[in-house]
Design a protein around this motif. Structure first.
Motif, PDB file in Angstrom:
ATOM      1  N   VAL A   1      83.247  22.448 -24.984  1.00  0.00           N
ATOM      2  CA  VAL A   1      82.596  22.314 -23.680  1.00  0.00           C
ATOM      3  C   VAL A   1      81.242  23.027 -23.704  1.00  0.00           C
ATOM      4  CG1 VAL A   1      82.735  22.955 -21.241  1.00  0.00           C
ATOM      5  CG2 VAL A   1      84.761  22.055 -22.402  1.00  0.00           C
ATOM      6  N   ALA A   2      81.213  24.221 -24.316  1.00  0.00           N
ATOM      7  CA  ALA A   2      79.955  24.959 -24.435  1.00  0.00           C
ATOM      8  C   ALA A   2      78.941  24.149 -25.240  1.00  0.00           C
ATOM      9  CB  ALA A   2      80.203  26.315 -25.096  1.00  0.00           C
ATOM     10  N   HIS A   3      79.413  23.458 -26.262  1.00  0.00           N
ATOM     11  CA  HIS A   3      78.552  22.603 -27.081  1.00  0.00           C
ATOM     12  C   HIS A   3      77.860  21.554 -26.219  1.00  0.00           C
ATOM     13  CE1 HIS A   3      77.630  19.329 -29.950  1.00  0.00           C
ATOM     14  NE2 HIS A   3      77.597  20.258 -30.890  1.00  0.00           N
ATOM     15  N   GLN A   4      78.628  20.911 -25.349  1.00  0.00           N
ATOM     16  CA  GLN A   4      78.074  19.859 -24.520  1.00  0.00           C
ATOM     17  C   GLN A   4      77.178  20.412 -23.407  1.00  0.00           C
ATOM     18  OE1 GLN A   4      78.960  17.941 -27.051  1.00  0.00           O
ATOM     19  NE2 GLN A   4      78.842  16.315 -25.524  1.00  0.00           N
TER      20      GLN A   4
ATOM     21  N   LEU B   1      79.144  30.696 -27.535  1.00  0.00           N
ATOM     22  CA  LEU B   1      77.687  30.814 -27.420  1.00  0.00           C
ATOM     23  C   LEU B   1      76.999  30.170 -28.616  1.00  0.00           C
ATOM     24  CD1 LEU B   1      75.159  31.892 -26.021  1.00  0.00           C
ATOM     25  CD2 LEU B   1      75.525  34.080 -27.190  1.00  0.00           C
ATOM     26  N   ALA B   2      77.500  30.472 -29.809  1.00  0.00           N
ATOM     27  CA  ALA B   2      76.898  29.889 -31.014  1.00  0.00           C
ATOM     28  C   ALA B   2      77.044  28.374 -31.031  1.00  0.00           C
ATOM     29  CB  ALA B   2      77.549  30.495 -32.263  1.00  0.00           C
ATOM     30  N   PHE B   3      78.224  27.889 -30.618  1.00  0.00           N
ATOM     31  CA  PHE B   3      78.444  26.439 -30.628  1.00  0.00           C
ATOM     32  C   PHE B   3      77.655  25.766 -29.515  1.00  0.00           C
ATOM     33  CE2 PHE B   3      81.544  22.766 -31.196  1.00  0.00           C
ATOM     34  CZ  PHE B   3      81.125  22.507 -32.493  1.00  0.00           C
ATOM     35  N   GLY B   4      77.416  26.481 -28.422  1.00  0.00           N
ATOM     36  CA  GLY B   4      76.526  25.950 -27.393  1.00  0.00           C
ATOM     37  C   GLY B   4      75.125  25.761 -27.931  1.00  0.00           C
ATOM     38  N   MET B   5      74.678  26.708 -28.744  1.00  0.00           N
ATOM     39  CA  MET B   5      73.370  26.593 -29.387  1.00  0.00           C
ATOM     40  C   MET B   5      73.363  25.457 -30.400  1.00  0.00           C
ATOM     41  SD  MET B   5      72.283  30.580 -29.863  1.00  0.00           S
ATOM     42  CE  MET B   5      71.738  31.537 -28.436  1.00  0.00           C
ATOM     43  N   CYS B   6      74.512  25.204 -31.002  1.00  0.00           N
ATOM     44  CA  CYS B   6      74.622  24.070 -31.918  1.00  0.00           C
ATOM     45  C   CYS B   6      74.394  22.768 -31.166  1.00  0.00           C
ATOM     46  CB  CYS B   6      76.007  24.072 -32.571  1.00  0.00           C
ATOM     47  SG  CYS B   6      76.329  22.623 -33.598  1.00  0.00           S
ATOM     48  N   GLY B   7      75.095  22.598 -30.036  1.00  0.00           N
ATOM     49  CA  GLY B   7      74.918  21.389 -29.245  1.00  0.00           C
ATOM     50  C   GLY B   7      73.504  21.233 -28.727  1.00  0.00           C
ATOM     51  N   ALA B   8      72.895  22.374 -28.379  1.00  0.00           N
ATOM     52  CA  ALA B   8      71.522  22.349 -27.871  1.00  0.00           C
ATOM     53  C   ALA B   8      70.547  21.815 -28.908  1.00  0.00           C
ATOM     54  CB  ALA B   8      71.106  23.762 -27.440  1.00  0.00           C
ATOM     55  N   THR B   9      70.804  22.091 -30.185  1.00  0.00           N
ATOM     56  CA  THR B   9      69.859  21.721 -31.242  1.00  0.00           C
ATOM     57  C   THR B   9      70.287  20.479 -32.023  1.00  0.00           C
ATOM     58  OG1 THR B   9      70.938  23.325 -32.724  1.00  0.00           O
ATOM     59  CG2 THR B   9      69.016  24.073 -31.496  1.00  0.00           C
ATOM     60  N   THR B  10      71.303  19.768 -31.513  1.00  0.00           N
ATOM     61  CA  THR B  10      71.729  18.499 -32.139  1.00  0.00           C
ATOM     62  C   THR B  10      71.775  17.410 -31.075  1.00  0.00           C
ATOM     63  OG1 THR B  10      74.056  19.205 -31.928  1.00  0.00           O
ATOM     64  CG2 THR B  10      72.982  19.549 -34.061  1.00  0.00           C
ATOM     65  N   ASN B  11      72.898  17.290 -30.391  1.00  0.00           N
ATOM     66  CA  ASN B  11      73.049  16.239 -29.373  1.00  0.00           C
ATOM     67  C   ASN B  11      71.955  16.302 -28.315  1.00  0.00           C
ATOM     68  OD1 ASN B  11      75.479  16.398 -30.793  1.00  0.00           O
ATOM     69  ND2 ASN B  11      76.668  15.629 -29.073  1.00  0.00           N
ATOM     70  N   GLY B  12      71.674  17.493 -27.825  1.00  0.00           N
ATOM     71  CA  GLY B  12      70.700  17.632 -26.749  1.00  0.00           C
ATOM     72  C   GLY B  12      69.263  17.522 -27.199  1.00  0.00           C
ATOM     73  N   LEU B  13      69.047  17.544 -28.495  1.00  0.00           N
ATOM     74  CA  LEU B  13      67.686  17.546 -29.036  1.00  0.00           C
ATOM     75  C   LEU B  13      67.358  16.229 -29.725  1.00  0.00           C
ATOM     76  CD1 LEU B  13      65.160  19.416 -29.583  1.00  0.00           C
ATOM     77  CD2 LEU B  13      66.184  19.819 -31.822  1.00  0.00           C
ATOM     78  N   MET B  14      67.934  16.020 -30.879  1.00  0.00           N
ATOM     79  CA  MET B  14      67.575  14.856 -31.683  1.00  0.00           C
ATOM     80  C   MET B  14      67.951  13.547 -31.009  1.00  0.00           C
ATOM     81  SD  MET B  14      65.927  15.847 -34.294  1.00  0.00           S
ATOM     82  CE  MET B  14      65.967  14.382 -35.316  1.00  0.00           C
ATOM     83  N   TRP B  15      69.159  13.485 -30.456  1.00  0.00           N
ATOM     84  CA  TRP B  15      69.633  12.214 -29.921  1.00  0.00           C
ATOM     85  C   TRP B  15      69.051  11.924 -28.546  1.00  0.00           C
ATOM     86  CZ3 TRP B  15      71.178  10.057 -34.024  1.00  0.00           C
ATOM     87  CH2 TRP B  15      71.785  10.820 -35.032  1.00  0.00           C
ATOM     88  N   SER B  16      68.404  12.906 -27.941  1.00  0.00           N
ATOM     89  CA  SER B  16      67.799  12.695 -26.628  1.00  0.00           C
ATOM     90  C   SER B  16      66.270  12.690 -26.672  1.00  0.00           C
ATOM     91  CB  SER B  16      68.260  13.792 -25.649  1.00  0.00           C
ATOM     92  OG  SER B  16      69.662  13.782 -25.505  1.00  0.00           O
ATOM     93  N   SER B  17      65.687  13.486 -27.549  1.00  0.00           N
ATOM     94  CA  SER B  17      64.238  13.690 -27.504  1.00  0.00           C
ATOM     95  C   SER B  17      63.475  13.159 -28.706  1.00  0.00           C
ATOM     96  CB  SER B  17      63.930  15.199 -27.363  1.00  0.00           C
ATOM     97  OG  SER B  17      64.472  15.709 -26.163  1.00  0.00           O
TER      98      SER B  17
END
Length: 221
Positions: free
Chosen positions: A172-175, A45-61
Motif C-alpha cells: 500500500v505504501a508503494h502505491q 517507507l523504503a518501499f514507498g520510495m520504490c513506488g515513487a521512483t517506478t510506477n509513479g515516475l516512469m509509467w506516468s511521466s
C-alpha cells in the motif's frame, strides 16, 4: 528429481509463510501489530520510495517528458518496452541474490543504481533516441522491479507466517508513493513547462532510500 525439489521448495515456503485457516479479517487484525513495529515502518517507507521512483515516475511521466523533448510517443513507448522486458531478468536475478546475500545491502545497491540512472536521464533525454537512452532503459529496467523479491524475503523473515500480510500493507505504501510522485510530476510540468527537475528529485529519493534500507531497524534478523 528436479521436479521433486521444486515441489519441496514450494511446500517449504507454504509451510513457513502461509498461516493456516487465516481469514480476510486477519489482514486488518495483523495491521494493529505491524504499526507498532519499527521495522515495518522502515520497510514501508523504503518501499514507498520504490513506488515513487517506478510506477509513479516512469509509467506516468516518462512519455510526456520525452515528447516535450522532441521524442515521438512511439519511440518513448519502445524505450518503456525495453524497461518492461528487462524487468524479467532483473527481478529473477534479485530473487536469486536475495537468498544468498544480505538483503539490506542488495536493496541499497538497487536503489543507488536506480537513482544514478535517473540523475543521468535528464542529460540524455533531449537527444535523439540512441545508445544512451537505450542503455538507460536497460539499466533502469533491470532495477525497476528488483526490490520486490528482497522486500518479500525480508517480510517473511521478520514477520514469519504474517509475512504475506505485512507485505500486502507495505505494498500500500508503494502505491501511495507512486500516486504522490505522479501528482508531483504533473505539478512540476504544469508550473515549469518541463519535467527536468523531477528526475533529480526522484534520484535523490532513491539515494535516501538506499540509506534507509541500511537502518538497524531494517534488520533481517
Amino acid at each position: 528429481m528436479l521436479l521433486n525439489e521444486r515441489h519441496s521448495a514450494v511446500r517449504t515456503v507454504t509451510d513457513y509463510n502461509i498461516k493456516p485457516n487465516s481469514t480476510f479479517a486477519d489482514v486488518f487484525i495483523n495491521l494493529k501489530g505491524f504499526v507498532k513495529n519499527k521495522k515495518f515502518w522502515v520497510i514501508a517507507l523504503a518501499f514507498g520510495m520504490c513506488g515513487a521512483t517506478t510506477n509513479g515516475l516512469m509509467w506516468s511521466s516518462f512519455t510526456p517528458a520525452a515528447t516535450l523533448e522532441g521524442i515521438s510517443v512511439a519511440d518513448a513507448s519502445y524505450l518503456l518496452l525495453i524497461v518492461g522486458l528487462l524487468n524479467i531478468p532483473g527481478t529473477i536475478g534479485a530473487g536469486w541474490l536475495s537468498d544468498r546475500v544480505n538483503k539490506q545491502a542488495l536493496l541499497a545497491v538497487i536503489f543507488f543504481l536506480r537513482g544514478a540512472s535517473l540523475i543521468w536521464l535528464p542529460f540524455i533525454l533531449s537527444q535523439p533516441v540512441g545508445w544512451e537512452l537505450i542503455a538507460f532503459a536497460v539499466v533502469f529496467g533491470v532495477f525497476d522491479v528488483a526490490t520486490v523479491p528482497p522486500v518479500i524475503n525480508l517480510c517473511n523473515q521478520i514477520f514469519g507466517d504474517q509475512g504475506p500480510s505485512a507485505f500486502s500493507w507495505i505494498n500500500v505504501a508503494h502505491q501511495v508513493g507512486a500516486g504522490l510522485v505522479a501528482f508531483l510530476g504533473g505539478l512540476i510540468a504544469f508550473m515549469t513547462g518541463s519535467y527536468f527537475v523531477l528526475w533529480f528529485i526522484a534520484g535523490g529519493i532513491c539515494f535516501i532510500a538506499a540509506v534507509i534500507v541500511l537502518s538497524p531497524y531494517h534488520s533481517e534478523k
